[in-house]
Design an enzyme around this catalytic site. Structure first.
Site, mmCIF file in Angstrom:
data_model
loop_
_atom_site.group_PDB
_atom_site.id
_atom_site.type_symbol
_atom_site.label_atom_id
_atom_site.label_comp_id
_atom_site.label_asym_id
_atom_site.label_seq_id
_atom_site.Cartn_x
_atom_site.Cartn_y
_atom_site.Cartn_z
ATOM 1 N N GLY A 179 7.312 99.916 54.700
ATOM 2 C CA GLY A 179 8.599 99.288 54.971
ATOM 3 C C GLY A 179 8.996 99.502 56.421
ATOM 4 N N ASP A 180 10.204 100.032 56.656
ATOM 5 C CA ASP A 180 10.646 100.301 58.026
ATOM 6 C C ASP A 180 10.702 101.798 58.286
ATOM 7 O OD1 ASP A 180 12.722 100.752 56.297
ATOM 8 O OD2 ASP A 180 14.283 99.926 57.601
ATOM 9 N N GLU A 181 9.822 102.568 57.606
ATOM 10 C CA GLU A 181 9.764 104.014 57.791
ATOM 11 C C GLU A 181 8.538 104.407 58.604
ATOM 12 O OE1 GLU A 181 9.850 105.854 54.015
ATOM 13 O OE2 GLU A 181 11.872 105.200 53.511
#
Length: 550
Positions: free
Chosen positions: A454-456
């Site tokens: 994801g956006d991690e």
């Protein structure tokens, strides 16, 4: 036998047969259902049309009889009792549907009667006289009373009449008598037989004439005089004409056509309803036969094509057996074995060449395996290491003898979801690629950055022997600043933020998973504190300790 069925030939033959039988079953179901629907509509329409024609014919005949009686009542000869006897006898002789015709005087005494039956009898109490005295009268079907034992009855069934009567008036308009007729109800059965003759091949077809009060006036044996509580009778009174599928009192389902007596010209009718019904099983017989035929043909074709598939699969399987034999010998480690290039089907030949090339490549080049391993540890979108690599690397780093303390950073983008929602996932992917490149450019060569999903993202800051330890706060600030720079996507400036949680090994846990959990806790604390900032786990601990002391 089991081995044969598990082989390619058996699988192809059984699969082919199953597909054909399945297709035949589906086709029979679809065709059968469509045939039922079409048959239901066609038969329903024909039944409603037959019911309407019968109702219209009955009304037209009653109109003609009613007019006939009206006209005869105006003839002077009928008012002459001596001549009236001759008139009624001639009328009875010419119309076989007339069961009885007679003339009464003003007091109800019968002064002329066909065949002399009931001549001189007082009929003043009979409805045909009383109603006829009031005006032109058409009465509903009723049982014979006075004439039941006087008229011939070859069938032995109860005699039923339809009455038509009209007053006889002299030149001054004074009522001097009644012209009365009893039409035999057998006339309705003749109409029924005539109209249904073209439909006699319809199995189980039956018709009913129902009175206005719902009583069967004409129908199969055992139904006469019985009430008929079916929905089509009520529907006929509302819709006039139509058809339906309904359950009758005998608990069987019938296709039922109905028509309400519309009257004819000046004759308004007696409120009769005509029903024509056919058992659903008989109506669907053609569709059921078609279904069975499709299934039989499907079974025959399944056998035929299974045999053909068996021989075709054998032709395909022979070169595959050679390939499988070579593969088995390779597995056993026999030297000098190669996958043979076989002929036959083009796909089989391509398979043998591909396997031959693949095994040669796997045998001669270890670099191919290394490259495949690299792919397993790489994030496909950003080309950064993935979560699997990060977890294994951090575990290996902590367990390596002599490892100096290192720092873990967990990063999560702020405001990334609106980018996906407004610009789409392609724009989101472009943002992630640029953010990954920016984060990597802010780190030293000894540091490791990975995309967890994801956006991690996650970062490991490695101490370098002989060099001054890096300032973690400065690195975090550089990372946040880099992420905050606008990103141009399709000519549009997009801006996201970055929250960072920081934890150190072994200060915040002897096991790596503890350190990772603490970094994650610090990350979410940074988000709760306002986002777009970095927060160290040690600050959370110190704050909690201070609150405890207070």
């Amino acid at each position: 036998m089991v081995v044969v069925l598990k082989g390619l030939r058996g699988i192809v033959a059984i699969t082919g047969a199953t597909l054909i039988v399945g297709m035949a079953f589906l086709m029979s179901a679809v065709v059968g259902e469509r045939s039922r629907t079409q048959l239901e509509q066609e038969i329903g329409r024909s039944l409603s049309e037959a019911a309407y024609q019968m109702a219209e014919k009955l009304d037209a005949d009653m109109w003609a009889r009613s007019n006939q009686v009206s006209v005869l009542a105006k003839i002077d000869a009928v008012r002459d009792w001596a001549v009236a006897q001759k008139v009624v006898d001639e009328l009875k002789a010419k119309d076989h549907t007339l069961a009885w015709v007679g003339v009464t005087d003003a007091k109800g005494s019968i002064v002329a009667s066909s065949g002399g039956i009931l001549l001189g009898v007082d009929a003043s109490s009979r409805p045909v006289y009383r109603e006829g005295l009031k005006g032109h009268f058409v009465g509903d079907v009723h049982d014979a009373v006075m004439l039941a034992k006087l008229l011939p009855n070859p069938s032995g069934e109860p005699m039923k009449f339809v009455d038509v009567a009209t007053p006889l008036k002299n030149d001054n308009g004074t009522v001097v008598g009644v012209f009365a007729t009893h039409f035999s109800w057998n006339w309705a059965r003749e109409v029924q037989q005539t109209l249904l003759k073209p439909m006699r091949e319809r199995r189980g077809l039956e018709t009913f004439i129902v009175s206005a009060d719902g009583t069967v006036l004409l129908g199969p044996e055992g139904t006469l005089g019985q009430p008929l509580p079916v929905g089509s009778v009520a529907s006929a009174k509302v819709n006039g004409i139509g058809w339906t599928v309904e359950t009758w009192p005998d608990a069987h389902r019938y296709l039922t056509g109905y028509a309400h007596s519309p009257g004819h010209a000046s004759y308004r009718g007696l409120g009769w309803t005509v029903l024509a019904r056919q058992p659903v099983d008989a109506a669907y017989a053609t569709a059921d036969a078609l279904q069975r035929e499709i299934l039989l043909w499907g079974g025959a074709f399944a056998c035929l094509f299974s045999a053909a598939a068996w021989f075709a699969a054998g032709w395909i399987a022979r070169p595959l057996h050679r390939i499988a034999d070579a593969a088995r010998r390779l597995r056993e480690g026999q030297p000098g074995v190669e996958i043979p290039v076989v002929g036959g089907a083009a796909e089989v030949e391509d398979l043998s060449r591909s396997l031959r090339d693949l095994i040669a490549a796997l045998t001669d080049s270890k670099s191919a395996l290394a490259r495949m391993e690299d792919i397993a540890y790489q994030d496909r979108l950003t080309a950064l290491p993935n979560r699997r690599f990060f977890e294994q690397y951090s575990e290996a780093l902590a367990n390596r003898p002599g490892t100096q303390p290192f720092t873990v950073m967990y990063l999560d983008l702020d405001g990334f979801k609106p980018v996906n929602d407004t610009l789409g996932h392609q724009a989101g992917d472009a943002v992630l690629r640029q953010v990954g490149a920016r984060l990597a450019s802010c780190l030293r060569t000894d540091d490791v950055i990975a995309r967890l999903g994801g956006d991690e993202f996650a970062v490991i800051i490695n101490p370098v022997p002989g060099k001054e330890p890096p300032h973690i706060d400065d690195i975090a600030a550089r990372l946040i600043t880099a992420v905050n720079e606008p990103i141009i996507i399709s000519g549009r400036a997009v801006q996201v933020g970055c929250s960072i949680g920081i934890a150190s090994w072994p200060e915040h846990g002897g096991a790596v998973h503890q350190v990772l959990e603490h970094a994650d806790q610090a990350l979410y604390a940074a988000k709760r504190a306002g986002r777009n900032r970095a927060l160290a786990y040690k600050d959370l601990v110190n704050k909690a300790e201070a609150l405890r002391l207070v």
